[in-house]
Design an enzyme around this catalytic site. Structure first.
Site, PDB file in Angstrom:
ATOM      1  N   HIS A 101       0.844  -1.197   0.000  1.00  0.00           N
ATOM      2  CA  HIS A 101       0.000   0.000   0.000  1.00  0.00           C
ATOM      3  C   HIS A 101       0.882   1.251   0.000  1.00  0.00           C
ATOM      4  O   HIS A 101       2.052   1.198   0.405  1.00  0.00           O
ATOM      5  CB  HIS A 101      -0.896   0.010   1.230  1.00  0.00           C
ATOM      6  N   GLU A 126       0.905   3.798   1.942  1.00  0.00           N
ATOM      7  CA  GLU A 126       1.428   4.138   3.266  1.00  0.00           C
ATOM      8  C   GLU A 126       2.634   3.280   3.627  1.00  0.00           C
ATOM      9  O   GLU A 126       3.612   3.773   4.188  1.00  0.00           O
ATOM     10  CB  GLU A 126       0.352   3.942   4.351  1.00  0.00           C
ATOM     11  N   CYS A 156      -6.024   1.861   5.964  1.00  0.00           N
ATOM     12  CA  CYS A 156      -6.697   0.623   6.341  1.00  0.00           C
ATOM     13  C   CYS A 156      -6.129   0.155   7.687  1.00  0.00           C
ATOM     14  O   CYS A 156      -5.205   0.761   8.238  1.00  0.00           O
ATOM     15  CB  CYS A 156      -6.491  -0.443   5.262  1.00  0.00           C
ATOM     16  N   CYS A 167      -2.272  -0.674   7.509  1.00  0.00           N
ATOM     17  CA  CYS A 167      -1.432   0.521   7.468  1.00  0.00           C
ATOM     18  C   CYS A 167      -1.488   1.282   8.788  1.00  0.00           C
ATOM     19  O   CYS A 167      -0.464   1.790   9.258  1.00  0.00           O
ATOM     20  CB  CYS A 167      -1.845   1.407   6.300  1.00  0.00           C
TER      21      CYS A 167
END
Length: 149
Positions: free
Chosen positions: A56, A58, A86, A89
């Site tokens: 992701h 992040e 999410c 993360c």
């Protein structure tokens, strides 16, 4: 007077990262990490490119920032991300002890707020910065995916 390097300025930089993800066919989420008014890390979703569900935006930015700083803690840093983090993360952000998280659009299904994911007690979270722009990019991406099916 408007600060030239305010939350909106840095969120625009995160949106540039989201656009890079969009161009690669990735879910368009982008992130930058800032310390003392300086971008030290950038990232965007690479889950398809790397065939890695943890890639992701992040996570990419956290790793790059830790490498830049030479340590695992991101105290004094702000993460700007175009979509609410999410659970995965948010967990990584918890362990990084990041000082601030600024996100654009909410993720009502998978976001850390509705899932009640705990952040570090000293982490400040601010939402809605350029929310329309981030949400619009996501909607355009998913509309294109639906049209392909």
């Amino acid at each position: 007077m408007i600060e030239p390097f305010d939350d909106t300025y840095f969120m625009k930089k995160a949106l540039h990262e989201a656009e890079a993800a969009y161009e690669k066919g990735e879910i368009p989420v982008g992130a930058v990490v800032v310390i003392d008014g300086r971008i030290i890390a950038r990232g965007h979703n690479l889950t398809e490119t790397l065939t890695d569900v943890t890639a992701h935006a992040e996570m990419q930015a956290i790793t790059a920032a830790a490498n830049f700083l030479g340590g695992k803690y991101l105290k004094g840093c702000t993460l700007y991300v175009t979509l609410e983090p999410c659970q995965m993360c948010a967990g990584a952000l918890y362990w990084s002890q990041i000082s601030r998280i600024v996100y654009g659009a909410r993720d009502l299904e998978r976001g850390c707020i509705n899932l009640k994911t705990k952040l570090h007690p000293k982490t400040e979270i601010i939402g809605g910065v350029l929310e329309v722009e981030g949400a619009s990019l996501l909607k355009r991406f998913f509309a294109g995916k639906r049209n392909l099916n």
